[in-house]
Scaffold this motif. Structure first.
Motif, PDB file in Angstrom:
ATOM      1  N   GLY A   1      -9.244  -7.021  -1.697  1.00  0.00           N
ATOM      2  CA  GLY A   1      -8.174  -6.212  -1.119  1.00  0.00           C
ATOM      3  C   GLY A   1      -6.869  -6.379  -1.861  1.00  0.00           C
ATOM      4  O   GLY A   1      -6.151  -5.406  -2.136  1.00  0.00           O
ATOM      5  N   THR A   2      -6.555  -7.640  -2.228  1.00  0.00           N
ATOM      6  CA  THR A   2      -5.331  -7.916  -2.990  1.00  0.00           C
ATOM      7  C   THR A   2      -5.378  -7.241  -4.355  1.00  0.00           C
ATOM      8  O   THR A   2      -4.414  -6.592  -4.785  1.00  0.00           O
TER       9      THR A   2
ATOM     10  N   ILE B   1       6.552   4.536  -3.037  1.00  0.00           N
ATOM     11  CA  ILE B   1       6.008   5.212  -1.854  1.00  0.00           C
ATOM     12  C   ILE B   1       4.746   5.989  -2.214  1.00  0.00           C
ATOM     13  O   ILE B   1       3.750   5.986  -1.474  1.00  0.00           O
ATOM     14  N   TYR B   2       4.756   6.651  -3.366  1.00  0.00           N
ATOM     15  CA  TYR B   2       3.595   7.408  -3.841  1.00  0.00           C
ATOM     16  C   TYR B   2       2.383   6.489  -4.038  1.00  0.00           C
ATOM     17  O   TYR B   2       1.272   6.788  -3.575  1.00  0.00           O
ATOM     18  N   GLY B   3       2.608   5.337  -4.700  1.00  0.00           N
ATOM     19  CA  GLY B   3       1.523   4.380  -4.921  1.00  0.00           C
ATOM     20  C   GLY B   3       1.047   3.759  -3.619  1.00  0.00           C
ATOM     21  O   GLY B   3      -0.159   3.592  -3.393  1.00  0.00           O
ATOM     22  N   MET B   4       1.991   3.403  -2.741  1.00  0.00           N
ATOM     23  CA  MET B   4       1.652   2.797  -1.456  1.00  0.00           C
ATOM     24  C   MET B   4       0.808   3.738  -0.606  1.00  0.00           C
ATOM     25  O   MET B   4      -0.138   3.311   0.072  1.00  0.00           O
TER      26      MET B   4
ATOM     27  N   CYS C   1      -5.258  -5.011   1.724  1.00  0.00           N
ATOM     28  CA  CYS C   1      -4.498  -3.950   1.057  1.00  0.00           C
ATOM     29  C   CYS C   1      -3.157  -3.805   1.774  1.00  0.00           C
ATOM     30  O   CYS C   1      -2.097  -3.734   1.153  1.00  0.00           O
ATOM     31  N   HIS C   2      -3.217  -3.801   3.098  1.00  0.00           N
ATOM     32  CA  HIS C   2      -2.015  -3.707   3.940  1.00  0.00           C
ATOM     33  C   HIS C   2      -1.140  -4.947   3.792  1.00  0.00           C
ATOM     34  O   HIS C   2       0.080  -4.852   3.574  1.00  0.00           O
ATOM     35  N   ASN C   3      -1.739  -6.152   3.892  1.00  0.00           N
ATOM     36  CA  ASN C   3      -0.983  -7.404   3.830  1.00  0.00           C
ATOM     37  C   ASN C   3      -0.253  -7.598   2.506  1.00  0.00           C
ATOM     38  O   ASN C   3       0.812  -8.202   2.456  1.00  0.00           O
ATOM     39  N   THR C   4      -0.843  -7.087   1.423  1.00  0.00           N
ATOM     40  CA  THR C   4      -0.254  -7.255   0.096  1.00  0.00           C
ATOM     41  C   THR C   4       0.894  -6.286  -0.136  1.00  0.00           C
ATOM     42  O   THR C   4       1.935  -6.648  -0.700  1.00  0.00           O
ATOM     43  N   ILE C   5       0.729  -5.051   0.318  1.00  0.00           N
ATOM     44  CA  ILE C   5       1.699  -3.990   0.022  1.00  0.00           C
ATOM     45  C   ILE C   5       2.914  -4.012   0.944  1.00  0.00           C
ATOM     46  O   ILE C   5       4.055  -3.861   0.493  1.00  0.00           O
TER      47      ILE C   5
ATOM     48  N   VAL D   1      -4.365   5.153   2.145  1.00  0.00           N
ATOM     49  CA  VAL D   1      -5.409   6.168   2.330  1.00  0.00           C
ATOM     50  C   VAL D   1      -6.769   5.608   1.903  1.00  0.00           C
ATOM     51  O   VAL D   1      -7.765   5.760   2.624  1.00  0.00           O
ATOM     52  N   VAL D   2      -6.809   4.943   0.758  1.00  0.00           N
ATOM     53  CA  VAL D   2      -8.073   4.359   0.282  1.00  0.00           C
ATOM     54  C   VAL D   2      -8.553   3.270   1.238  1.00  0.00           C
ATOM     55  O   VAL D   2      -9.747   3.195   1.568  1.00  0.00           O
ATOM     56  N   ALA D   3      -7.639   2.425   1.731  1.00  0.00           N
ATOM     57  CA  ALA D   3      -8.006   1.378   2.695  1.00  0.00           C
ATOM     58  C   ALA D   3      -8.566   1.989   3.974  1.00  0.00           C
ATOM     59  O   ALA D   3      -9.555   1.497   4.543  1.00  0.00           O
TER      60      ALA D   3
END
Length: 471
Positions: A407-408, A439-442, A281-285, A447-449
């Motif tokens: 995650g992706t 920023i809102y979506g990120m 999730c982190h690596n993609t965003i 938070v979910v991750a």
């Protein structure tokens, strides 16, 4: 004589691990190049994710098949075939000038990666004696995890210095050299059996994985209520149910389901899955945040992203040594909690965030992942019988790749769903004038991750608590 044998087995180890490192690296190295690739090939941000997911979907769909082929025709033979396909696929990717050709080339790469990933741990198991096997498998697992994480940073540096094609072309000379050494040094495939491959199970497994992840990926673009997407999910669920029923009845199944009766193995595999979901999730965003929102160059974005694997490289070996002294489970718990804290901190990033804060948050997350990976790999491989090490390794590789794809898919789905809510219409790409929406979506993604990691930490804590009660 003994020294010569030691040198040879560690040389073979380096060849095998380097090949798998490259294959794992190519699952994530393209992330930072995706914005450039989307512009160059004229596709949307959500569509370009197929460059990542097509590669990973192929690996997940056929990795167990290559594992069985390795048992039947020799692990070394399948490993070499995998390296050959991966190198050819890399060349084709590097000279692709259209989106469909690039996806086809990534599929060829994925076939090759599946061949190497399915058989690397089996080769290591064969060349190392029992007293060194755990150490070698642990180092292999750490190298593979590092390959997943070093990708975005290295990709940023390569793209910034040259162009996106070179993130694929760089594999070609390395792959050719690796193949030469693989043919010269790898042990001949002596252990073969006359078992037939589980064709029904193989087909059912492909029909479980491929429709599932295609639906997850394409659902972002065309909507999850689309009849086509719903049909994909239904096919996947039905195929999975039939797969389980069929595999339980076979003497030589594609996947030995009995291994999951080991609760510690199952929990360790599940926590490994959770960690890769969260971290991808982190690596993609993050590459999109750094280049689109913060307007950093690919080089600068790559340098920031390299903080993660650099910290992991330092922490993972220390964590592995500590696990021998204080136990693996406590370190996996600490690692998951620390990763979760880092992800929650990343959720606070905005258009005014400083590089120092970003790197600090990434370091906290990296320390957590470094503390988790080596002990968890050790738990996975040490909780099964010696004759099931190959099976455990294949399942571990499979679950890791499923976690990466999940995650992706999860990150892009959450990002664009929440961006659409914010702007009031359906969004499948970055909107230059609406950084607030991104920023809102990120924030939702991070938070979910973080919550996903906390679930893994809670399960680990409860298992440790129950184990102490039984003592």
């Amino acid at each position: 004589m003994k020294e010569s044998k030691d040198v040879k087995k560690w040389t073979i180890f380096i060849i095998v691990v380097l090949a798998v490192f490259m294959c794992t690296l190519d699952g994530s190295i393209v992330n930072v190049a995706l914005p450039n690739m989307a512009k160059a090939l004229g596709v949307t941000t959500s569509k370009i994710q197929l460059v990542v997911t097509s590669y990973l979907i192929v690996i997940v769909g056929i990795i167990l098949i290559f594992g069985r082929l390795g048992d039947m025709f020799g692990k070394t033979r399948m490993f070499r075939i995998g390296m050959l396909f991966f190198t050819i696929g890399s060349l084709l990717c590097g000279i692709s000038h259209s989106f469909p050709v690039l996806i086809f080339s990534r599929i060829i790469q994925g076939i090759g990666a599946a061949g190497t990933m399915a058989n690397n741990q089996g080769i290591i198991t064969e060349i190392f004696p029992e007293n060194e096997r755990g150490k070698a498998l642990g180092l292999s697992g750490t190298a593979v995890a590092l390959g997943s994480l070093v990708g975005p940073g290295l990709g940023g540096i390569i793209v910034g210095a040259t162009s996106w094609e070179y993130i694929f072309l760089i594999n070609v000379p390395i792959g050719i050299i690796g193949l030469i050494f693989a043919f010269k040094l790898l042990p001949k495939s002596t252990h073969k059996n006359n078992e037939k491959i589980d064709i029904v199970g193989s087909i059912l497994f492909i029909f479980t994985m491929v429709p599932l992840f295609i639906s997850l990926n394409e659902g972002v673009s065309i909507g999850f209520t689309s009849p086509l997407i719903i049909c994909g999910f239904i096919i996947s669920i039905i195929a999975f149910i039939i797969f389980i029923v069929v595999e339980r009845k076979l003497e030589s199944p594609l996947m030995q389901l009995d291994i999951f009766k080991n609760k510690l193995f199952s929990l360790s595999i599940f926590c490994g899955f959770i960690s890769f979901v969260a971290i991808f999730c982190h690596n993609t965003i993050l590459p999109f945040y750094l280049q689109d929102v913060m307007d950093y160059s690919p080089q600068k974005a790559g340098m920031i992203l390299m903080a993660y694997p650099l910290i992991l490289t330092v922490v993972a070996p220390v964590s592995g040594s500590l696990s021998d002294k204080i136990g693996s489970e406590i370190l996996t718990l600490i690692g998951l909690v620390s990763t979760s804290v880092g992800l929650f901190l990343m959720a606070s990033l905005n258009v005014n965030s400083s590089v120092i804060n970003m790197i600090l948050f990434i370091i906290i997350m990296s320390i957590g992942m470094g503390a988790f990976q080596s002990p968890n790999n050790s738990l996975v491989m040490s909780t099964v019988e010696k004759n099931k090490l190959g099976v455990a390794g294949s399942i571990n590789a499979l679950i890791r790749n499923i976690g990466i794809i999940s995650g992706t898919a999860l990150s892009t789905t959450l990002l664009y769903t929440k961006m659409s809510t914010k702007v009031g219409y359906h969004v499948t790409t970055y909107i230059p004038e609406r950084n607030d929406a991104f920023i809102y979506g990120m924030r939702w993604v991070y938070v979910v991750a973080g919550l996903i990691c906390l679930i893994g930490a809670l399960l680990t804590f409860l298992r440790m608590k129950n184990a102490r009660r039984k003592l």
